[in-house]
Design an enzyme around this catalytic site. Sequence first.
Site, PDB file in Angstrom:
ATOM      1  CD  GLU A  92      36.249  27.929  60.890  1.00 12.08           C
ATOM      2  OE1 GLU A  92      36.622  26.860  61.347  1.00 12.08           O
ATOM      3  OE2 GLU A  92      35.991  28.102  59.682  1.00 12.08           O
ATOM      4  CB  CYS A 107      41.946  36.008  57.169  1.00 10.02           C
ATOM      5  SG  CYS A 107      40.540  35.555  56.145  1.00 10.02           S
ATOM      6  CB  CYS A 114      28.677  33.050  53.157  1.00  5.80           C
ATOM      7  SG  CYS A 114      28.845  34.286  51.844  1.00  5.80           S
ATOM      8  CB  CYS A 118      30.722  31.157  45.572  1.00  8.21           C
ATOM      9  SG  CYS A 118      30.545  32.956  45.603  1.00  8.21           S
ATOM     10  CB  CYS A 121      33.038  29.153  48.559  1.00 17.21           C
ATOM     11  SG  CYS A 121      33.540  29.826  50.148  1.00 17.21           S
ATOM     12  CB  SER A 214      35.497  37.299  44.855  1.00 15.50           C
ATOM     13  OG  SER A 214      36.123  37.386  46.104  1.00 15.50           O
ATOM     14  CG  LEU A 215      35.938  39.513  37.853  1.00 12.25           C
ATOM     15  CD1 LEU A 215      34.665  40.300  38.102  1.00 12.25           C
ATOM     16  CD2 LEU A 215      36.893  40.328  36.975  1.00 12.25           C
ATOM     17  CG  HIS A 216      36.450  34.152  41.717  1.00  9.65           C
ATOM     18  ND1 HIS A 216      37.689  34.633  42.026  1.00  9.65           N
ATOM     19  CD2 HIS A 216      35.819  33.975  42.911  1.00  9.65           C
ATOM     20  CE1 HIS A 216      37.793  34.777  43.351  1.00  9.65           C
ATOM     21  NE2 HIS A 216      36.681  34.389  43.900  1.00  9.65           N
ATOM     22  CG  ASN A 290      43.113  26.685  48.803  1.00 10.70           C
ATOM     23  OD1 ASN A 290      44.270  26.310  48.632  1.00 10.70           O
ATOM     24  ND2 ASN A 290      42.801  27.930  49.081  1.00 10.70           N
ATOM     25  CB  CYS A 333      41.054  31.291  49.865  1.00  8.21           C
ATOM     26  SG  CYS A 333      42.374  32.451  50.058  1.00  8.21           S
TER      27      CYS A 333
HETATM   28  N1  SAH Z   1      32.471  37.113  50.417  1.00  6.79           N
HETATM   29  C1  SAH Z   1      33.690  37.847  50.194  1.00  6.79           C
HETATM   30  C2  SAH Z   1      34.749  37.523  51.228  1.00  6.79           C
HETATM   31  C3  SAH Z   1      35.290  36.116  51.153  1.00  6.79           C
HETATM   32  S1  SAH Z   1      36.950  36.199  50.695  1.00  6.79           S
HETATM   33  C4  SAH Z   1      34.177  37.598  48.786  1.00  6.79           C
HETATM   34  O1  SAH Z   1      33.540  36.831  48.077  1.00  6.79           O
HETATM   35  O2  SAH Z   1      35.145  38.212  48.365  1.00  6.79           O
HETATM   36  C5  SAH Z   1      37.338  34.550  50.368  1.00  6.79           C
HETATM   37  C6  SAH Z   1      37.968  34.418  49.009  1.00  6.79           C
HETATM   38  O3  SAH Z   1      38.310  33.038  48.766  1.00  6.79           O
HETATM   39  C7  SAH Z   1      37.021  34.816  47.911  1.00  6.79           C
HETATM   40  O4  SAH Z   1      37.723  35.421  46.874  1.00  6.79           O
HETATM   41  C8  SAH Z   1      36.489  33.467  47.476  1.00  6.79           C
HETATM   42  O5  SAH Z   1      35.908  33.501  46.214  1.00  6.79           O
HETATM   43  C9  SAH Z   1      37.731  32.630  47.537  1.00  6.79           C
HETATM   44  N2  SAH Z   1      37.498  31.189  47.590  1.00  6.79           N
HETATM   45  C10 SAH Z   1      36.374  30.543  47.944  1.00  6.79           C
HETATM   46  N3  SAH Z   1      36.550  29.215  47.879  1.00  6.79           N
HETATM   47  C11 SAH Z   1      37.833  29.021  47.488  1.00  6.79           C
HETATM   48  C12 SAH Z   1      38.621  27.872  47.277  1.00  6.79           C
HETATM   49  N4  SAH Z   1      38.132  26.661  47.491  1.00  6.79           N
HETATM   50  N5  SAH Z   1      39.895  28.052  46.886  1.00  6.79           N
HETATM   51  C13 SAH Z   1      40.402  29.288  46.723  1.00  6.79           C
HETATM   52  N6  SAH Z   1      39.712  30.405  46.928  1.00  6.79           N
HETATM   53  C14 SAH Z   1      38.426  30.278  47.301  1.00  6.79           C
END
Ligand code: SAH
Length: 343
Positions: A92, A107, A114, A118, A121, A214-216, A290, A333
């Site tokens: 996608e 994007c 993947c 995580c 996600c 993507s630190l989170h 999201n 995202c």
């Molecule tokens: N694998 C890479 C590229 C994916 S980018 C990475 O991890 O950076 C997609 C981004 O959306 C990442 O920062 C991911 O952590 C974030 N993401 C995943 N699920 C999400 C959600 N439900 N709501 C908001 N962001 C989310």
Amino acid sequence: MDKFVLVGKNLDEIEKFMLDYNQSKFRAKQLYNWIYLKSVPSFDKMTDLSLDTRELLKEKTIFCELIIKDKQVSKDGTIKFLFQLKDGNYAEAVLMRFDNRANLTACISTQVGCPMGCSFCATAKLGFKRNLETDEIVQQIFLIQADTGLKVTNIVYMGQGEPLLNFDNLLNSIKIFRENFQIGARRITVSTCGIIPQIEKLAQLDFQSTLAISLHASDNEKRKQIMPVSNKYPYDKLIDALKMYTEKTGRRVTIEYVLIKDINDTLEDAKKLAYSIAKLKSNVNLIIYNQNEYSQYKKPLKENVMKFKYILEASGKKVTIRLERGGDIDAACGQLSSKMKNK
Ligand code: SAH
């Protein structure tokens, strides 16, 4: 004989193909411009090529192996594309336009599914199928341009998959975007969940595009709970690798932080995050979670988002809140799940 696939080839390869059929280099350059700058998906529309040349191209070549299988348009104008790959799998991509800006940001995906797992996600729920080939990455942009008639100005590698685990194809595709599609390095952002050896390689290569992480989370214990990658590449080592990267490249990194209610959105988290990235040349991009059907996590309270932002700003960071795009069509995202369509 298999047809010659055009999108993904550089000028030399297109010239060689054309010369093999007694077509001039000049014709090759015209064809190249039609593909990359105009992204016209029809030989009949290449009116400055002779009819013979167009017939030859129809017979011997195809534009892409990817096909657009489905397209959804959000009420905010965001478009989500579902592409079918030649082996029947899906990938996608999402095209976004932000108000008051001429930029058109695509994007794109780098893998089918993947492997990172995580917990929050939707893409993770697909599991990992395979890496996308360079052509499959590049053809996403061609098809978006061909379908909409618009020129993509910015690319974010934030679709399905972990770009740094498909390293060579990532770099090859960026080269093609820069040279053929003429999209500048600074208009390209690669997002990673933090694969340290590859970040070190990018530093050595003097990477010119933006690196987003993507630190989170604000420490390793918390990060491990939502991002298994932290078991292998721990938090502090990741921050150290990023410091080395910014020193080597002279470029700022973007710290992405998705705020999830009661998981990582407390004031304590904000303070710890501010402390841990205080010496890292970075901007912060806060993402409001999201919600999706694959997990129980909830979006944070608005008030907590503002407090979180304030604490980081008070520590001297530039902080932006990512505008949500395409939530109603599962294009935001973490919502790219190909609706579980892969084989
Ligand atoms: N694998 C890479 C590229 C994916 S980018 C990475 O991890 O950076 C997609 C981004 O959306 C990442 O920062 C991911 O952590 C974030 N993401 C995943 N699920 C999400 C959600 N439900 N709501 C908001 N962001 C989310």
